[in-house]
Design a protein around this motif. Sequence first.
Motif, short mmCIF file in Angstrom:
data_model
loop_
_atom_site.label_atom_id
_atom_site.label_comp_id
_atom_site.label_asym_id
_atom_site.label_seq_id
_atom_site.Cartn_x
_atom_site.Cartn_y
_atom_site.Cartn_z
N LEU A 1 0.86 -1.18 0.00
CA LEU A 1 0.00 0.00 0.00
C LEU A 1 0.90 1.23 0.00
O LEU A 1 1.86 1.30 0.77
N LYS A 2 0.62 2.20 -0.87
CA LYS A 2 1.52 3.34 -0.96
C LYS A 2 0.80 4.58 -1.47
O LYS A 2 -0.33 4.50 -1.95
N GLY A 3 1.51 5.71 -1.38
CA GLY A 3 0.99 6.95 -1.93
C GLY A 3 0.37 7.86 -0.89
O GLY A 3 0.61 7.74 0.31
N GLY B 1 0.68 -3.42 6.82
CA GLY B 1 1.47 -2.23 7.04
C GLY B 1 1.12 -1.56 8.34
O GLY B 1 0.30 -2.05 9.12
N ILE B 2 1.73 -0.40 8.57
CA ILE B 2 1.51 0.38 9.77
C ILE B 2 1.41 1.86 9.40
O ILE B 2 2.24 2.38 8.65
N ILE C 1 3.65 3.82 6.55
CA ILE C 1 2.90 5.01 6.16
C ILE C 1 3.00 6.05 7.26
O ILE C 1 2.67 5.78 8.42
N ALA C 2 3.45 7.24 6.92
CA ALA C 2 3.56 8.32 7.91
C ALA C 2 2.20 8.93 8.20
O ALA C 2 1.43 9.22 7.28
N GLY C 3 1.92 9.14 9.48
CA GLY C 3 0.71 9.84 9.86
C GLY C 3 0.95 11.33 10.04
O GLY C 3 0.01 12.12 9.98
N GLY D 1 12.86 5.01 2.46
CA GLY D 1 12.37 3.67 2.17
C GLY D 1 10.96 3.38 2.59
O GLY D 1 10.49 2.24 2.46
N GLY D 2 10.23 4.39 3.12
CA GLY D 2 8.83 4.20 3.45
C GLY D 2 7.95 4.30 2.22
O GLY D 2 8.44 4.40 1.09
#
Length: 314
Positions: A10-12, A166-167, A193-195, A207-208
Amino acid sequence: MTPKLMKLPLKGIIPPMITPLLENKELDSKGLKLLIEHLIEGGVHGIFLLGTNGEGPSLDYRLRRQLIKEACKIVNHRILVLVGITDTSFNATVEMANYAKEMGADALVVAPPYYFPVTQHETIDYLKALIPTLPLPFLLYNIPSCTKVNLSVETVKKGKEMGAIGIKDSSGDMSLLYALIDEFKDTPDFSIIAGAELFLSDTILNGGHGAVAGGANCFPKLFVDLYEASLSRDLNKIAFLRDQLLKIHKTIYNVGDSPTKSIQAIKCVLSLKGICQDYMALPLSPLNTTHRNEIKGYLEEFEYSKKQRTGLKL
């Protein structure tokens, strides 16, 4: 439209979508459609329903179901739909997960139950009980400011072993974010995934995989452009776009003294853009007229600066 299989990782950019409300606190269906089309036009990769910016815990179950149903219908598999199912009640969490699956959502977002403080061990036991009941892929959600537990790297590892894809880390702790990226660097299908939206470029460069960025509700293309610049390691473009993002944080997000002023600001900006109204679910409330006019001035200044300094359609 035929449903698409979720591709991992999952990305973006996946905005934690606000929940458009009417003055009577019912769902604003017209605003919901305008908002979703605004986000899709801005190039986002998915939406996250019923998160913190969506005021999820403040909405009754009927309204939560209505939001999931209408949002999934509007999206119609054009982008991913993630649904936050965290609740104080275990059974209510499972019921919302099953409803999300029934309505066509793609994935679930799972944080520890809020209210009672719990240990890492209790969190793992909770996941052991919950995960076998989940009908969709799920993302862990670390938001210690609301759940009273900061998921450790070891707890996240246990979650991955149980099936997490993921996280989403909303701890605001960059050292933890880097530790997670390092821990799972050899697991390409597990997403970090950054919140915290200010961590977006650092997350990608190290690398995230992406960000659940509240400001992407208002300025989706800004965040998509920053994500893509980070992927291509275009340092000059990253620096410029981060400057734009910092300007938003120093002005628009900094109006008023409420702990939830960024959520108030996001809804205010969307109302000023004519996308949806800025009514909020109790106990939260909209900004007053003075603060609204202050944000209007900042927004006009930001839009002017954006048009003068770049050709980007943010």
